[in-house]
Design an enzyme around this catalytic site. Structure first.
Site, mmCIF file in Angstrom:
data_model
loop_
_atom_site.group_PDB
_atom_site.id
_atom_site.type_symbol
_atom_site.label_atom_id
_atom_site.label_comp_id
_atom_site.label_asym_id
_atom_site.label_seq_id
_atom_site.Cartn_x
_atom_site.Cartn_y
_atom_site.Cartn_z
ATOM 1 N N ARG A 95 -9.286 8.404 -1.571
ATOM 2 C CA ARG A 95 -10.287 8.881 -0.614
ATOM 3 C C ARG A 95 -11.093 10.031 -1.200
ATOM 4 N NH1 ARG A 95 -9.550 7.968 5.016
ATOM 5 N NH2 ARG A 95 -10.682 9.924 5.214
ATOM 6 N N ASN A 150 0.852 -1.188 0.000
ATOM 7 C CA ASN A 150 0.000 0.000 0.000
ATOM 8 C C ASN A 150 0.896 1.249 0.000
ATOM 9 O OD1 ASN A 150 -1.417 2.277 1.082
ATOM 10 N ND2 ASN A 150 -3.097 0.905 1.590
ATOM 11 N N HIS A 202 -5.542 3.817 -1.893
ATOM 12 C CA HIS A 202 -6.893 4.203 -1.464
ATOM 13 C C HIS A 202 -7.170 5.606 -1.986
ATOM 14 C CE1 HIS A 202 -9.792 4.719 2.269
ATOM 15 N NE2 HIS A 202 -10.374 5.015 1.122
ATOM 16 N N GLY A 243 0.988 -1.365 4.387
ATOM 17 C CA GLY A 243 1.412 -0.042 3.969
ATOM 18 C C GLY A 243 2.348 0.650 4.941
ATOM 19 N N ASP A 246 -0.062 4.495 -0.104
ATOM 20 C CA ASP A 246 -0.724 5.746 0.316
ATOM 21 C C ASP A 246 0.197 6.684 1.095
ATOM 22 O OD1 ASP A 246 -2.999 4.636 -0.716
ATOM 23 O OD2 ASP A 246 -3.961 4.259 1.213
ATOM 24 N N HIS A 247 1.006 6.091 1.974
ATOM 25 C CA HIS A 247 1.792 6.957 2.853
ATOM 26 C C HIS A 247 2.902 7.704 2.136
ATOM 27 C CE1 HIS A 247 -0.481 6.101 6.268
ATOM 28 N NE2 HIS A 247 -0.159 4.823 6.326
ATOM 29 N N ARG A 260 -6.917 13.030 0.525
ATOM 30 C CA ARG A 260 -5.908 13.369 1.532
ATOM 31 C C ARG A 260 -4.504 12.933 1.117
ATOM 32 N NH1 ARG A 260 -6.798 10.219 6.994
ATOM 33 N NH2 ARG A 260 -8.712 11.442 7.078
ATOM 34 N N HIS A 261 -4.435 11.817 0.411
ATOM 35 C CA HIS A 261 -3.090 11.376 -0.015
ATOM 36 C C HIS A 261 -3.033 11.063 -1.517
ATOM 37 C CE1 HIS A 261 -5.073 7.656 1.101
ATOM 38 N NE2 HIS A 261 -4.817 7.761 2.388
ATOM 39 N N THR A 292 -6.726 6.516 9.863
ATOM 40 C CA THR A 292 -6.668 5.476 8.841
ATOM 41 C C THR A 292 -7.999 4.742 8.894
ATOM 42 O OG1 THR A 292 -5.470 3.498 8.092
ATOM 43 C CG2 THR A 292 -5.512 3.892 10.453
ATOM 44 N N THR A 293 -8.223 3.774 7.977
ATOM 45 C CA THR A 293 -9.485 3.040 7.999
ATOM 46 C C THR A 293 -9.627 2.395 9.384
ATOM 47 O OG1 THR A 293 -8.963 2.509 5.717
ATOM 48 C CG2 THR A 293 -10.855 1.403 6.676
HETATM 49 N N1 PXP Z 1 -5.983 -2.848 4.031
HETATM 50 C C1 PXP Z 1 -6.913 -1.870 4.062
HETATM 51 C C2 PXP Z 1 -8.282 -2.191 3.606
HETATM 52 C C3 PXP Z 1 -6.584 -0.569 4.499
HETATM 53 O O1 PXP Z 1 -7.531 0.388 4.531
HETATM 54 C C4 PXP Z 1 -5.246 -0.297 4.869
HETATM 55 C C5 PXP Z 1 -4.865 1.090 5.268
HETATM 56 O O2 PXP Z 1 -5.009 1.955 4.194
HETATM 57 C C6 PXP Z 1 -4.311 -1.339 4.796
HETATM 58 C C7 PXP Z 1 -4.709 -2.610 4.402
HETATM 59 C C8 PXP Z 1 -2.884 -1.134 5.162
HETATM 60 O O3 PXP Z 1 -2.777 -0.890 6.534
HETATM 61 P P1 PXP Z 1 -1.407 -0.478 7.146
HETATM 62 O O4 PXP Z 1 -1.028 0.837 6.567
HETATM 63 O O5 PXP Z 1 -1.671 -0.423 8.608
HETATM 64 O O6 PXP Z 1 -0.404 -1.558 6.770
#
Ligand code: PXP
Length: 242
Positions: free
Chosen positions: A45, A7, A43, A213, A9-10, A49-50, A100-101
């Site tokens: 959103r 992931n 993701h 992520g 996103d960060h 946001r990201h 986060t979610t």
């Molecule tokens: N799976 C889903 C559905 C998520 O929403 C997220 C966070 O965006 C992740 C996995 C990854 O989570 P993390 O960043 O804690 O590894």
């Protein structure tokens, strides 16, 4: 053995801290693929946001492994998914204030809207997955709503501190995994997984993919994205051999 979905996103979160062009999450997706990622997850959103719309379109063009779009059921976002056609769409709940979610999707509680979105995305040839808490009722509702896959929320396990709590949350995941497989669903896992806690979950047979992520991007700051992905893949491989 389960695949690794990275992931990104960060990476975009850091970029958005300055509203600039770097670091580019699309570069992160390239690096993750070069390191052997099996899937790239992002993701989009509603609040952007990201990840931005531009990232989504570029990711669609350059990702050669599976592309997994996490998304809410917001109509604008559903429209973008139908147009971009990622390989997989993971439906998540979305709340503006969250960091986060937070929890899983309540498939049971909003069954008819969920089933409608699943049908539209499936008709477009997208694999649709539900991000749910590891609870038998949500697994059954996901099957009934037409999902092909579920992603079990591993957050309760990741946040557990005592050995008793860790054992109980692992057991909860094991039960939901088996329920999902028996229901004919593809089962993924994700949220809060790290280099320190991945092994017991990755050792469970039956998970198809882990979406990770924050921990990977955090390590990538120090060792680089390629090395961070390689190390996580190695842990998943080691766990599967045990
Ligand atoms: N799976 C889903 C559905 C998520 O929403 C997220 C966070 O965006 C992740 C996995 C990854 O989570 P993390 O960043 O804690 O590894």
């Amino acid at each position: 053995m389960a695949g690794l979905g990275v992931n990104i996103d960060h990476v975009a979160t850091v970029r958005q801290a300055r509203r600039t062009i770097e670091p580019d999450p699309v570069w992160a997706a390239v690096e993750a693929q070069l390191a052997g990622a099996d899937c790239i997850t992002f993701h989009l959103r509603q609040d952007r946001r990201h990840i931005l719309d531009r990232d989504v379109r570029l990711l669609k063009q350059i990702v050669q492994v599976k592309l997994n779009m996490e998304m809410s059921m917001n109509e604008e976002i559903v429209g973008i998914a139908l147009e971009v056609k990622p390989d997989q769409a993971t439906i998540v709940p979305e709340n503006r204030q969250e960091i986060t979610t937070e929890g899983g999707l309540d498939v049971r509680g909003q069954f008819s809207r969920v089933a409608e979105v699943v049908r539209r995305l499936s008709d477009a040839g997208i694999i649709v997955s539900a991000f749910i808490d590891p609870e038998p009722a949500q697994v059954a509702a996901s099957r009934d709503a037409g999902f092909q896959a579920v992603e079990l929320h591993t957050g309760r396990y990741a946040n557990a501190t005592s050995p008793k709590e860790i054992a109980a949350t692992l057991e909860e995941l094991r039960i939901a995994l088996n329920d999902g497989l028996q229901a004919g669903l593809v089962v993924h896992g994700g949220h809060g997984l790290t280099y320190r806690n991945i092994m017991p979950v990755a050792a469970m047979e039956g998970f198809s993919e882990f979406n990770i992520g924050h921990s990977i991007v955090s390590r990538a700051i120090f060792v680089g994205m390629r090395q961070a992905v390689i190390e996580m893949k190695q842990l998943i491989e080691q766990a599967a051999k045990k």
